[in-house]
Design an enzyme around this catalytic site. Structure first.
Site, PDB file in Angstrom:
ATOM      1  N   ARG A   1       0.907  -0.731  -0.133  1.00  0.00           N
ATOM      2  CA  ARG A   1       0.149  -0.110  -0.310  1.00  0.00           C
ATOM      3  C   ARG A   1       1.277   1.547   0.150  1.00  0.00           C
ATOM      4  O   ARG A   1       0.355   2.397  -0.562  1.00  0.00           O
ATOM      5  CB  ARG A   1      -1.066   0.167   0.943  1.00  0.00           C
ATOM      6  CG  ARG A   1      -2.059   1.154   1.394  1.00  0.00           C
ATOM      7  CD  ARG A   1      -2.700   0.698   2.294  1.00  0.00           C
ATOM      8  NE  ARG A   1      -2.460   1.008   3.753  1.00  0.00           N
ATOM      9  CZ  ARG A   1      -3.415   0.823   4.454  1.00  0.00           C
ATOM     10  NH1 ARG A   1      -4.541   0.510   4.521  1.00  0.00           N
ATOM     11  NH2 ARG A   1      -2.429   0.745   5.865  1.00  0.00           N
ATOM     12  N   GLU A  29     -16.351   5.899   4.757  1.00  0.00           N
ATOM     13  CA  GLU A  29     -15.990   5.863   5.466  1.00  0.00           C
ATOM     14  C   GLU A  29     -15.247   6.698   7.052  1.00  0.00           C
ATOM     15  O   GLU A  29     -16.348   7.794   6.726  1.00  0.00           O
ATOM     16  CB  GLU A  29     -14.485   5.166   5.713  1.00  0.00           C
ATOM     17  CG  GLU A  29     -13.217   6.060   4.551  1.00  0.00           C
ATOM     18  CD  GLU A  29     -12.470   5.348   4.816  1.00  0.00           C
ATOM     19  OE1 GLU A  29     -11.560   4.749   5.423  1.00  0.00           O
ATOM     20  OE2 GLU A  29     -11.606   5.840   3.493  1.00  0.00           O
ATOM     21  N   LYS A  62      -2.805   6.192   1.802  1.00  0.00           N
ATOM     22  CA  LYS A  62      -2.712   6.721   2.949  1.00  0.00           C
ATOM     23  C   LYS A  62      -1.697   8.088   2.781  1.00  0.00           C
ATOM     24  O   LYS A  62      -0.536   7.423   3.379  1.00  0.00           O
ATOM     25  CB  LYS A  62      -2.397   5.533   4.042  1.00  0.00           C
ATOM     26  CG  LYS A  62      -2.594   5.565   5.332  1.00  0.00           C
ATOM     27  CD  LYS A  62      -1.867   3.921   5.651  1.00  0.00           C
ATOM     28  CE  LYS A  62      -2.659   4.496   7.109  1.00  0.00           C
ATOM     29  NZ  LYS A  62      -3.588   5.123   8.024  1.00  0.00           N
TER      30      LYS A  62
HETATM   31  N1  PLP Z   1      -9.276   4.196   6.774  1.00  0.00           N
HETATM   32  C1  PLP Z   1      -8.539   4.969   7.166  1.00  0.00           C
HETATM   33  C2  PLP Z   1      -8.812   6.517   6.961  1.00  0.00           C
HETATM   34  C3  PLP Z   1      -7.422   4.946   8.089  1.00  0.00           C
HETATM   35  O1  PLP Z   1      -6.727   5.731   8.618  1.00  0.00           O
HETATM   36  C4  PLP Z   1      -7.552   3.225   8.386  1.00  0.00           C
HETATM   37  C5  PLP Z   1      -6.496   3.376   9.444  1.00  0.00           C
HETATM   38  O2  PLP Z   1      -4.870   2.997   9.017  1.00  0.00           O
HETATM   39  C6  PLP Z   1      -8.098   2.693   7.456  1.00  0.00           C
HETATM   40  C7  PLP Z   1      -8.836   2.492   7.110  1.00  0.00           C
HETATM   41  C8  PLP Z   1      -7.548   1.770   7.973  1.00  0.00           C
HETATM   42  O3  PLP Z   1      -6.465   0.497   7.391  1.00  0.00           O
HETATM   43  P1  PLP Z   1      -5.545  -0.754   7.707  1.00  0.00           P
HETATM   44  O4  PLP Z   1      -7.041  -1.962   8.382  1.00  0.00           O
HETATM   45  O5  PLP Z   1      -5.491  -0.792   6.349  1.00  0.00           O
HETATM   46  O6  PLP Z   1      -4.830  -0.077   8.967  1.00  0.00           O
HETATM   47  C1  COI Z   2      -3.824   2.932  11.684  1.00  0.00           C
HETATM   48  O1  COI Z   2      -5.242   2.808  12.254  1.00  0.00           O
HETATM   49  O2  COI Z   2      -3.253   2.922  11.668  1.00  0.00           O
HETATM   50  C2  COI Z   2      -4.532   4.451  11.604  1.00  0.00           C
HETATM   51  O3  COI Z   2      -3.678   4.910  10.612  1.00  0.00           O
HETATM   52  C3  COI Z   2      -5.325   5.698  11.839  1.00  0.00           C
HETATM   53  C4  COI Z   2      -4.961   6.225  12.901  1.00  0.00           C
HETATM   54  C5  COI Z   2      -6.031   7.352  12.559  1.00  0.00           C
HETATM   55  C6  COI Z   2      -4.317   5.827  13.814  1.00  0.00           C
END
Ligand code: PLP
Ligand code: COI
Length: 343
Positions: A82, A220, A184
């Site tokens: 990612r 989301e 991200k």
């Molecule tokens: N959506 C957003 C906006 C986020 O900041 C995060 C955090 O990482 C997620 C979703 C969840 O992603 P992941 O499950 O890869 O941590």
């Molecule tokens: C994560 O879950 O890793 C994120 O980056 C979310 C953040 C809001 C702490």
């Protein structure tokens, strides 16, 4: 050296400076060899691209201590991939995926005394970040970058741990249709800061963002994807018409667990705000959020209350939570390739 003396059960989700970080710099078209360092500070030009045109992306993953005392990370290959996608969208150089995983291993190993013990409720949050250090004044990508990984022990993202939270439907947008919501990048979070401060002032834990074009569909939240359970026990996962939802690794793992381990039906589809009141359970999922149950949504004063209530997780979300965290903590057998041991 032994484990650090921290009150593991009561640390929140905030930065605690640990001993070591990994740093690699990109210059003259290539990444240097990278190294572990103790220096938590960054010195860069006043004209660095990150400061002006927000050329920055990051990742988030965790290291866990398993029941038998191993230190493991969860699907770091997907974070590596990612970050490559985020970098490409922002015209930044790719940090090679194998080097990303190697750097995660090195920095976690160096900081192993900071990895919270099994059963403490805390984990080690790993934050890879890449940003433009090179000078730019016209709007263009920089030609020098830094890739860095630091770690910090963390507790639950939402106060109260697994207690249901209340969220609101936001009047702000976090991402434009076909913009950068699917990567991200720090810029997406800058977009959400006023909205989250406003939501907190009003007593809500998070914002639910609707699709920016029509404000009809659920997308989301500021820091996590959304899952629902409908009246038939089907897991319903919102999709975006405009590719503006971050592809959460936790959400993709939950979908796999639901279908292949728990034998549930899963629908990944467009979800209208107006149908949400028919759902039985809602959760926020992400590395930081894990799976946080939502008890209520406030839609401009109108409350949408889930059958699971405000006292505890609903039964289906609980099963998903226990299976997912069981896999991460080594209590439930993991699908092949999901658990990466730090040796
Ligand atoms: N959506 C957003 C906006 C986020 O900041 C995060 C955090 O990482 C997620 C979703 C969840 O992603 P992941 O499950 O890869 O941590
Ligand atoms: C994560 O879950 O890793 C994120 O980056 C979310 C953040 C809001 C702490």
């Amino acid at each position: 050296m032994g484990k650090k003396e921290l009150d593991w059960a009561n640390i929140g989700f905030s930065y605690i400076k640990t001993d070591y970080r990994y740093v690699s710099n990109y210059k003259d078209g290539k990444w240097d060899d990278g190294e572990i360092t103790t220096d938590a500070n960054i010195v860069m030009s006043e004209d660095a691209g990150v400061l002006h045109y927000a050329q920055e992306c990051f990742e988030g993953l965790k290291a866990y201590t398993t029941e038998d005392g191993k230190i493991v990370t969860f699907r770091p290959d997907l974070n590596a991939k990612r970050m490559v996608d985020s970098a490409a969208r922002l015209e930044m150089p790719q940090f090679p995926e194998d080097r990303f995983i190697d750097a995660v291993e090195k920095v976690v190993k160096a900081n192993q005394d900071w990895v919270p013990p099994f059963g403490s409720g805390a984990t080690l949050y790993i934050r890879p970040v890449m940003f433009a250090t090179g000078n730019v004044i016209g709007v263009k990508p920089a030609d020098e970058y830094q890739f860095r990984i630091f770690v910090t022990p963390v507790g639950p993202y939402f106060k109260g741990g697994a207690k249901p939270i209340v969220v609101k439907i936001s009047d702000f947008d976090r991402a434009a249709p076909h913009g950068t919501g699917n990567i991200k990048a720090g810029l997406n979070y800058a977009m959400s800061l006023h909205a989250i401060v406003t939501a907190h002032e009003e007593g809500f834990a998070e914002n639910v963002y609707l699709d920016a074009a029509t404000r009809t569909y659920i997308e989301e939240t500021g820091g996590a994807n959304i899952i629902f359970v409908d009246e038939n026990g089907t897991l319903v996962v919102p999709k975006s018409h405009s590719d503006s939802i971050l592809p959460s690794i936790t959400r993709r793992s939950i979908v796999y667990v639901a279908e292949n381990i728990l034998g549930m039906k899963v629908e990944e589809r467009y979800v209208k705000l107006e149908e949400v009141s028919s759902f039985k359970e809602m959760g926020l999922c992400g590395t930081a959020a894990v799976i946080s149950p939502v008890g209520k949504i406030n839609d401009h004063g109108k409350e949408i209350c889930f059958a699971s209530g405000m006292d505890e997780m609903g039964p289906t979300i609980k099963k998903l939570y226990e299976t997912l965290t069981g896999i991460q903590m080594g209590k439930v057998e993991a699908p092949a390739g999901w658990i990466h041991e730090i040796k």
